[in-house]
Design an enzyme around this catalytic site. Sequence first.
Site, mmCIF file in Angstrom:
data_model
loop_
_atom_site.group_PDB
_atom_site.id
_atom_site.type_symbol
_atom_site.label_atom_id
_atom_site.label_comp_id
_atom_site.label_asym_id
_atom_site.label_seq_id
_atom_site.Cartn_x
_atom_site.Cartn_y
_atom_site.Cartn_z
ATOM 1 N N LYS A 90 -2.881 -7.858 -7.540
ATOM 2 C CA LYS A 90 -3.600 -7.724 -6.011
ATOM 3 C C LYS A 90 -2.685 -6.751 -5.659
ATOM 4 O O LYS A 90 -2.054 -6.680 -5.001
ATOM 5 C CB LYS A 90 -3.000 -9.304 -5.279
ATOM 6 C CG LYS A 90 -4.232 -9.512 -4.096
ATOM 7 C CD LYS A 90 -3.858 -11.047 -3.297
ATOM 8 C CE LYS A 90 -4.399 -11.083 -1.935
ATOM 9 N NZ LYS A 90 -4.116 -9.485 -1.340
ATOM 10 N N HIS A 91 -3.076 -6.348 -4.755
ATOM 11 C CA HIS A 91 -3.499 -4.829 -4.077
ATOM 12 C C HIS A 91 -3.732 -5.348 -3.283
ATOM 13 O O HIS A 91 -4.975 -5.938 -2.608
ATOM 14 C CB HIS A 91 -4.292 -3.653 -4.755
ATOM 15 C CG HIS A 91 -2.700 -2.100 -4.986
ATOM 16 N ND1 HIS A 91 -1.580 -2.724 -4.337
ATOM 17 C CD2 HIS A 91 -2.741 -1.176 -5.367
ATOM 18 C CE1 HIS A 91 -1.338 -1.452 -3.756
ATOM 19 N NE2 HIS A 91 -1.539 -0.271 -5.079
ATOM 20 N N ALA A 92 -2.620 -4.179 -1.948
ATOM 21 C CA ALA A 92 -3.105 -4.311 -0.645
ATOM 22 C C ALA A 92 -4.310 -4.218 -0.750
ATOM 23 O O ALA A 92 -5.282 -2.735 -0.695
ATOM 24 C CB ALA A 92 -2.247 -3.552 0.238
ATOM 25 N N SER A 93 -5.421 -4.002 0.777
ATOM 26 C CA SER A 93 -6.751 -4.129 0.904
ATOM 27 C C SER A 93 -7.307 -2.784 0.962
ATOM 28 O O SER A 93 -7.682 -2.165 0.567
ATOM 29 C CB SER A 93 -7.946 -4.865 1.607
ATOM 30 O OG SER A 93 -6.991 -4.286 2.977
ATOM 31 N N GLY B 79 6.694 -6.855 -0.428
ATOM 32 C CA GLY B 79 6.697 -6.940 1.053
ATOM 33 C C GLY B 79 7.285 -7.102 1.759
ATOM 34 O O GLY B 79 8.231 -6.741 1.964
ATOM 35 N N CYS C 171 10.374 1.540 1.429
ATOM 36 C CA CYS C 171 11.091 0.118 1.947
ATOM 37 C C CYS C 171 12.372 0.411 1.746
ATOM 38 O O CYS C 171 13.497 -0.138 2.381
ATOM 39 C CB CYS C 171 11.249 -0.478 0.785
ATOM 40 S SG CYS C 171 10.535 -0.011 -0.566
ATOM 41 N N GLU D 201 10.651 -7.758 -3.983
ATOM 42 C CA GLU D 201 11.516 -7.554 -3.252
ATOM 43 C C GLU D 201 10.575 -6.892 -1.972
ATOM 44 O O GLU D 201 9.642 -6.738 -1.021
ATOM 45 C CB GLU D 201 10.953 -6.020 -3.842
ATOM 46 C CG GLU D 201 11.781 -4.724 -3.688
ATOM 47 C CD GLU D 201 10.748 -3.487 -2.708
ATOM 48 O OE1 GLU D 201 11.386 -4.433 -1.676
ATOM 49 O OE2 GLU D 201 10.427 -3.038 -2.868
ATOM 50 N N LEU D 202 11.819 -7.481 -0.584
ATOM 51 C CA LEU D 202 10.863 -7.657 0.377
ATOM 52 C C LEU D 202 10.908 -6.927 1.712
ATOM 53 O O LEU D 202 11.464 -6.877 2.735
ATOM 54 C CB LEU D 202 11.762 -8.689 1.465
ATOM 55 C CG LEU D 202 11.111 -10.524 -0.002
ATOM 56 C CD1 LEU D 202 11.425 -11.377 0.226
ATOM 57 C CD2 LEU D 202 9.752 -10.076 -0.096
ATOM 58 N N TRP E 24 0.442 -1.456 -0.481
ATOM 59 C CA TRP E 24 0.040 -0.128 -0.142
ATOM 60 C C TRP E 24 0.812 1.051 -0.242
ATOM 61 O O TRP E 24 0.420 2.187 -0.344
ATOM 62 C CB TRP E 24 -1.184 -0.362 1.107
ATOM 63 C CG TRP E 24 -0.434 -0.581 2.810
ATOM 64 C CD1 TRP E 24 -0.324 -1.621 3.067
ATOM 65 C CD2 TRP E 24 0.842 0.399 3.445
ATOM 66 N NE1 TRP E 24 0.681 -1.694 3.784
ATOM 67 C CE2 TRP E 24 1.574 -0.513 4.183
ATOM 68 C CE3 TRP E 24 1.166 1.845 3.091
ATOM 69 C CZ2 TRP E 24 2.486 0.020 5.139
ATOM 70 C CZ3 TRP E 24 1.888 2.313 4.085
ATOM 71 C CH2 TRP E 24 2.499 1.317 5.251
ATOM 72 N N ASN E 25 2.275 1.007 0.073
ATOM 73 C CA ASN E 25 2.673 2.495 0.656
ATOM 74 C C ASN E 25 3.372 3.443 -0.965
ATOM 75 O O ASN E 25 3.177 4.786 -0.552
ATOM 76 C CB ASN E 25 4.293 2.057 1.142
ATOM 77 C CG ASN E 25 5.402 1.421 0.323
ATOM 78 O OD1 ASN E 25 4.654 0.295 -0.508
ATOM 79 N ND2 ASN E 25 6.138 0.949 0.936
#
Length: 458
Positions: free
Chosen positions: A157-160, A209, A265, A231-232, A133-134
């Site tokens: 699939k995006h962050a809710s 994430g 990140c 990418e974590l 989401w950022n």
Amino acid sequence: MTAFSTINPATETKLAGYDLMSPDAAFDKIQKCHAAFLDWRQKSHTERAPYLRDIAKVLRSKADEYANLMTEETGKLLRDGKTEVELCAQIFEYTAEHGPDMLADEERQHGADGKQGFVAYCPIGVIYSIQPWNFPVYQPTRVLASNLMAGNGVILKHASICTGSGLMLRDICLEAGLPEGLFDVLIIDHDTSDAVIEHKLIRGVTMTGSDGGGRHIGQVAAKNLKKTVLELGSNDAYLVLEDADIELAVKTCVQGRLFNNGETCVSAKRFVVTEAVYDDFIGAFVEQMRAIELGDPKDEDTQLGPLSSEEQFDTICEQVAESVKGGAEILCGGEAPDRTGQYYPATVLVNCLPGTPAHDDEIFGPVAAVIKAKDDEDAMRIANDSRYGLGGGIFTRDEEKARKLARDHFDTGMVRINSFGAADPNMPFGGVKDSGFGREHGGFGMKEFVNVKAIYMP
């Protein structure tokens, strides 16, 4: 199906409600994406480029609307949202401009008699993009642009919490003339997401994430022999060496810690300061961090907006408390104001020790962890003593020394010298160790999900 709502973190008001899709509905979108891919892959790279340029045009025409939506969904400063939309337009344009050459067939010789052959970068199908989401438009854009140019379809699939932002990107692509179904959005839970990864028409998975989430997704993908790009995140260290320009270092480190409300990140998160300049740095750094004003993210004068959600707010509070329990000292901030919204102040922690979140983990908010080093060599050791390896920075007046440290010693995918920044379309983006693997931007992302095919001519 289960319903959920998006919430404005500045006002705590409901924005919109959504229903989760059933697995069958999600699979239907995958089927349609694959069908669109079968036509799209027949186009040349040059024929695909105008579609990307048209998406960039529509993005720019809706910059104010899109930035406002991102601010309402995530608390992002409105001006930062406008900058994000412009960056995305530039990514589409960069990909359109350079993609045809970067993905062109490469002539090669083979065999002892030098027969001719060539290498082709061929599309593989539908790519599943799982994004946080950022950066609600940038995160999916960097996957979408490169894969459209490569000839693939993309399912997001995006962050809710930023569901509306994901749907808006899809609508912008359709308005720009992208074939229907080639890029679509799934609103699904984690179990259905795992089933999507396992779907036979999904040919690759890319995710941004947490390292925990990346491990799970990577394991599901590997079990099904699907390539991944992960990418974590990180706890990027910025080194302030003995010969650093302290004024520049302080100003840049404040910017690097608070950019995007500290929810980035590649934010500067750990500040490893040599003993020789520690007192000068910490005094000025705390003074500038203490002066940062919280405020309405839509106000042009606001320096720091709210965290993205109540969940994120609770996580930051817990991480700071655990760090203090482990020996850290709060020099400023550290206590949330009594006001509506998920606001957390600019905070500086010192005496951050191994075994605490401030030293070991990623604090995804405006909290700076300052660590004292004996000298330059010790600072480099502390920086690399991390399970992460996304980015980092070096402050020194000796650019040759910085270049050598960055190239030969800093165990990360990206290093900034006497500066801070998030991403650039012309430079690779990605990390090592628990920060994941694979690269985006700079042309590298266009070749992550292609079939590098060797063709031997007689």
